[in-house]
Enzyme design. Structure first.
Site, mmCIF file in Angstrom:
data_model
loop_
_atom_site.group_PDB
_atom_site.id
_atom_site.type_symbol
_atom_site.label_atom_id
_atom_site.label_comp_id
_atom_site.label_asym_id
_atom_site.label_seq_id
_atom_site.Cartn_x
_atom_site.Cartn_y
_atom_site.Cartn_z
ATOM 1 C CE LYS A 1 -3.935 -2.267 2.239
ATOM 2 N NZ LYS A 1 -3.327 -3.580 2.533
ATOM 3 N NE ARG A 2 6.244 0.782 1.116
ATOM 4 C CZ ARG A 2 6.068 -0.006 2.153
ATOM 5 N NH1 ARG A 2 4.868 -0.124 2.680
ATOM 6 N NH2 ARG A 2 7.073 -0.668 2.683
#
Length: 276
Positions: free
Chosen positions: A85-86
């Site tokens: 989830k960057r």
């Protein structure tokens, strides 16, 4: 998905699962856990999804364990979604993309989950590198946590006529649709849409069919969503749903045969729910 069923198995070495499997809550324990999952399910499911946080919490040795799990999955011919989830801007997003999407990076899987809440355009480095290397992205869109609606359902300020603009979720889906336009059988920019979000797509004006990309859906089957809930959540986009299951399958471990049976049951259940 056509060959193995629309199931992605999460590799989430929670402390409680490590204990249940008789493994220590250490980098060595999460490595052993991940490799056992891959050994049992490699070549038998559509994808696996290691959750980076459970590896990162053990520092550099934990990251090395994640690298080993990704390498083992690749050797088994099983697609990997790195659930990290960057999301950031400029050169920082470029560095995240380099870490998780560049050919030759030990942390690169076949796809990466990303957060678009600094604006979809902030993901450009990841979009460009994923396209260049034949990888995919799953963009957070409609998540099942109750706090998600605060941002995802929000609409732009009223115009001069007092009409509210598009919702954040619908804008993210529209961006993905542009990137996937004309792709067959579907494009490589997918969305994360919780299977238990109810009619959130309709309520927010989010056109999931037009996305023409895979929809990663936590919550299918034993986690709460059956055929009725999936019909409400995804409508005619159900054919592109990749159901994600973690504890529902992992709880069957550490015995390899039990993991395989649990994964096959979950895939069969997901197929029946999504094709009904």
């Amino acid at each position: 998905m056509d060959e193995h069923g629309p199931l992605c198995v999460g590799i989430d070495p929670h402390a409680s699962l490590l204990e249940a499997w008789g493994l220590p809550d250490t980098a060595a324990g999460v490595r052993d856990f991940g490799l056992r999952v891959v050994e049992a399910l490699g070549g038998k499911v559509a994808a696996v999804k290691p959750q980076a946080a459970f590896f990162e919490r053990h520092g550099s040795r934990g990251l090395a364990a994640l690298e080993d799990v990704l390498a083992a999955s690749a050797a088994a011919g099983t697609l990997t979604i790195v659930d990290a989830k960057r999301g950031d801007i400029g050169s920082t997003m470029g560095a995240y993309a380099d870490a998780y999407l560049r050919d030759g990076s030990p942390l690169a899987g076949d796809a990466l989950t990303v957060s678009p809440y600094l604006g979809f355009g902030s993901l450009a480095p990841a979009v460009e590198l994923a396209a260049a290397t034949g990888r995919g992205l799953f963009v957070l869109c409609l998540t099942s946590n109750k706090e998600g609606a605060e941002v995802q359902h929000a609409r732009s300020l009223p115009d001069a006529g007092g009409h509210l603009g598009a919702s954040v979720a619908s804008v993210m889906a529209a961006h993905a649709a542009v990137l996937n336009a004309g792709a067959e059988p579907m494009g490589s920019v997918g969305l994360v849409v919780g299977a238990t979000v109810g009619d959130a797509a309709r309520a927010t004006g989010t056109d999931l069919v037009a996305v023409n990309g895979p929809l990663l859906a936590p919550g299918v089957g034993a986690q709460g969503a059956g055929a009725r809930e999936l019909s409400t959540a995804f409508g005619d986009a159900r054919r592109t749903v990749l159901a994600s299951s973690s504890r529902g399958v992992l709880a069957a471990g550490p015995d390899a045969e039990s993991l395989v049976r649990a994964a096959r049951a979950a895939a069969t259940e997901a197929t029946a729910a999504l094709r009904s």
